[in-house]
Motif scaffolding. Structure first.
Motif, short mmCIF file in Angstrom:
data_model
loop_
_atom_site.label_atom_id
_atom_site.label_comp_id
_atom_site.label_asym_id
_atom_site.label_seq_id
_atom_site.Cartn_x
_atom_site.Cartn_y
_atom_site.Cartn_z
N TYR A 1 0.54 2.14 -6.17
CA TYR A 1 0.32 3.13 -7.21
C TYR A 1 1.07 2.68 -8.47
O TYR A 1 2.30 2.80 -8.54
N PRO A 2 0.37 2.13 -9.46
CA PRO A 2 1.05 1.66 -10.67
C PRO A 2 1.54 2.84 -11.53
O PRO A 2 0.83 3.84 -11.69
N VAL A 3 2.76 2.71 -12.05
CA VAL A 3 3.33 3.74 -12.91
C VAL A 3 3.85 3.06 -14.18
O VAL A 3 4.99 2.59 -14.22
N PRO A 4 3.03 2.96 -15.25
CA PRO A 4 3.51 2.35 -16.49
C PRO A 4 4.59 3.21 -17.14
O PRO A 4 4.45 4.43 -17.22
N MET A 5 5.67 2.58 -17.58
CA MET A 5 6.72 3.30 -18.30
C MET A 5 7.58 2.30 -19.07
O MET A 5 7.65 1.12 -18.71
N PRO A 6 8.22 2.76 -20.16
CA PRO A 6 9.10 1.87 -20.92
C PRO A 6 10.28 1.39 -20.07
O PRO A 6 10.76 2.11 -19.19
N PHE A 7 10.75 0.19 -20.37
CA PHE A 7 11.85 -0.40 -19.59
C PHE A 7 13.11 0.45 -19.66
O PHE A 7 13.86 0.55 -18.68
N GLY A 8 13.36 1.05 -20.81
CA GLY A 8 14.58 1.83 -20.99
C GLY A 8 14.69 3.02 -20.04
O GLY A 8 15.79 3.55 -19.82
N LYS B 1 0.83 -1.21 0.00
CA LYS B 1 0.00 0.00 0.00
C LYS B 1 0.86 1.26 0.00
O LYS B 1 1.76 1.42 0.81
N GLY B 2 0.56 2.12 -0.97
CA GLY B 2 1.26 3.40 -1.06
C GLY B 2 2.54 3.39 -1.86
O GLY B 2 3.09 4.45 -2.16
N LEU B 3 3.05 2.21 -2.23
CA LEU B 3 4.31 2.15 -2.99
C LEU B 3 4.06 2.46 -4.47
O LEU B 3 3.10 1.96 -5.07
N LYS B 4 4.93 3.26 -5.05
CA LYS B 4 4.86 3.56 -6.49
C LYS B 4 5.67 2.48 -7.23
O LYS B 4 6.89 2.42 -7.07
N ILE B 5 4.97 1.67 -8.01
CA ILE B 5 5.61 0.53 -8.67
C ILE B 5 5.55 0.70 -10.19
O ILE B 5 4.47 0.85 -10.76
N ARG B 6 6.73 0.65 -10.82
CA ARG B 6 6.75 0.70 -12.28
C ARG B 6 6.24 -0.60 -12.85
O ARG B 6 6.60 -1.70 -12.42
N LEU B 7 5.38 -0.49 -13.86
CA LEU B 7 4.83 -1.65 -14.55
C LEU B 7 4.94 -1.46 -16.06
O LEU B 7 5.16 -0.35 -16.55
N MET B 8 4.77 -2.55 -16.78
CA MET B 8 4.62 -2.44 -18.23
C MET B 8 3.25 -1.85 -18.55
O MET B 8 2.36 -1.84 -17.70
N GLU B 9 3.12 -1.39 -19.79
CA GLU B 9 1.84 -0.81 -20.20
C GLU B 9 0.85 -1.93 -20.51
O GLU B 9 0.67 -2.34 -21.65
N ASN B 10 0.21 -2.42 -19.47
CA ASN B 10 -0.70 -3.56 -19.60
C ASN B 10 -1.85 -3.40 -18.61
O ASN B 10 -1.61 -3.20 -17.42
N PRO B 11 -3.09 -3.48 -19.08
CA PRO B 11 -4.23 -3.19 -18.20
C PRO B 11 -4.39 -4.16 -17.03
O PRO B 11 -4.77 -3.74 -15.93
N ILE B 12 -4.07 -5.44 -17.23
CA ILE B 12 -4.22 -6.41 -16.14
C ILE B 12 -3.13 -6.19 -15.08
O ILE B 12 -3.40 -6.27 -13.87
N HIS B 13 -1.91 -5.89 -15.52
CA HIS B 13 -0.84 -5.61 -14.56
C HIS B 13 -1.19 -4.38 -13.72
O HIS B 13 -1.04 -4.39 -12.49
N VAL B 14 -1.67 -3.35 -14.40
CA VAL B 14 -2.05 -2.13 -13.69
C VAL B 14 -3.20 -2.41 -12.72
O VAL B 14 -3.17 -2.00 -11.55
N GLY B 15 -4.21 -3.15 -13.21
CA GLY B 15 -5.35 -3.48 -12.36
C GLY B 15 -4.97 -4.31 -11.15
O GLY B 15 -5.51 -4.12 -10.05
N THR B 16 -4.02 -5.22 -11.33
CA THR B 16 -3.56 -6.07 -10.23
C THR B 16 -2.92 -5.25 -9.11
O THR B 16 -3.24 -5.42 -7.93
N PHE B 17 -2.03 -4.35 -9.49
CA PHE B 17 -1.34 -3.58 -8.46
C PHE B 17 -2.23 -2.52 -7.83
O PHE B 17 -2.06 -2.17 -6.66
N LYS B 18 -3.21 -2.04 -8.56
CA LYS B 18 -4.21 -1.16 -7.95
C LYS B 18 -5.00 -1.93 -6.90
O LYS B 18 -5.26 -1.43 -5.80
N THR B 19 -5.38 -3.15 -7.24
CA THR B 19 -6.12 -4.01 -6.30
C THR B 19 -5.31 -4.27 -5.03
O THR B 19 -5.87 -4.36 -3.93
N LEU B 20 -4.00 -4.36 -5.18
CA LEU B 20 -3.13 -4.62 -4.03
C LEU B 20 -2.79 -3.35 -3.24
O LEU B 20 -2.09 -3.41 -2.23
#
Length: 326
Positions: free
Chosen positions: A186-193, A164-183
């Motif tokens: 704070y999902p932050v999608p961004m390119p790996f580079g 809770k409250g951690l900003k986590i970088r994720l790939m640009e994927n709706p299920i990944h974002v939805g999973t970490f929101k559920t947990l």
């Protein structure tokens, strides 16, 4: 004089033959976003060696690693448009092009790696790969990325509430974002580079990736905590441009390519499994604090994600993958 003319004629024939052979050489550029000592790069190097041997140098694989040709999405778009011949990418960004790969993105859906391999290499996996044909691409095979683990710079993560409250970088994927929101993160999608710099500057607190990427990307330098969540299983998809595959390569060359890809796929999977065995110890030695989380609590906490995405992924597709591992 006749001997001289004959010698000149022979030289001209040999030169013409050499020129023709050189003209027939096919260069295949393949891009990926991770390090040169990664499983992606090692597997592609093995594929390149197999192609070189089988075609006597007629097909050359040129590998561009470390996001040299852009992000995974850039690479997928390049292959789709024909500005790039081939790419090896995580399945998650393909959600922007087809829903077929979404089944892999559901948290904890892969429980048995070997049974999942059999499913991916069979008719069901082929159906998923064929979903990119309409996008101008051919899916050659499903390779290995690995089970994704969580790292962060703030605290150990043993139970869902720790996120809770951690900003986590994720790939640009709706299920990944939805999973970490559920947990509760704070999902932050961004390119790996862009990720290492974002971690270094504390733009994000953490990220999630397979152990081999955590290791080869040197995340231990900017992340203190590693939690062995294994929350997502990440296959890697080898894609080639459809026109290049069908029009540039001959039928015989496609056959050689298919056989070489199968061998390289199995080689890369085994490489991943073997290296994972030592990586936790290596990362501990580099100063990371390793936590064994309560996976049952995580699995229970992400059940709403299944309900949220069941219609989009397809209930039948989910059930088939679950049943294949029983």
């Amino acid at each position: 004089m006749k001997k001289l003319l004959c010698l000149v004629a022979v030289c001209l024939v040999l030169f013409a033959a050499g020129t023709a052979l050189a003209a027939e050489k096919i260069v295949v550029r393949v891009a990926h976003t991770i390090a040169p000592d990664s499983h992606y790069n090692k597997g592609l190097e093995h594929l390149g060696k197999l192609l070189d041997e089988a075609t006597k140098g007629q097909i050359e694989l040129q590998i561009f690693h470390s996001s040299q040709l852009g992000s995974e999405r850039d690479a997928i778009e390049g292959v789709s448009m024909g500005t790039l011949e081939m790419t090896l990418v995580s399945s998650a960004p393909l959600a922007n092009f087809t829903n077929a790969f979404l089944v892999f993105d559901l948290p904890f859906i892969i429980q048995d790696r070997q049974k999942a391999y059999a499913w991916m290499d069979g008719p069901e996996g082929r159906k998923i790969l064929d979903s990119v044909l309409s996008k101008g691409m051919v899916g050659l095979g499903i390779w290995e990325n690995g089970f994704r683990m969580l790292t962060n710079s703030k605290k150990p993560v043993a139970v869902p509430d720790d996120l809770k409250g951690l900003k986590i970088r994720l790939m640009e994927n709706p299920i990944h974002v939805g999973t970490f929101k559920t947990l509760g993160a704070y999902p932050v999608p961004m390119p790996f580079g862009e990720l290492f710099t974002a971690l270094q500057q504390s733009t994000v607190d953490g990220q999630e990736n397979p152990l081999i990427i955590i290791s080869t990307s040197k995340f231990a330098e900017v992340q203190k905590h590693l939690s062995l969540t294994g929350h997502f299983y990440a296959p890697a998809i080898l894609l080639i441009n459809k026109d290049f595959w069908e029009k540039t390569l001959t039928e015989e060359q496609r056959k050689i390519f298919t056989e070489a890809e199968l061998k390289a796929r199995h080689w890369e999977r085994e490489f991943c499994i073997e290296i994972e065995k030592q990586l936790v110890g290596d990362l501990k030695a580099q100063g990371m604090v390793v936590t064994e989380p309560d996976k049952a609590k995580f699995f229970e906490a992400v059940q709403p994600v299944y309900k949220e995405f069941e219609e989009k992924v397809g209930k039948e597709a989910i059930q088939k993958l679950v049943d294949a591992q029983k």
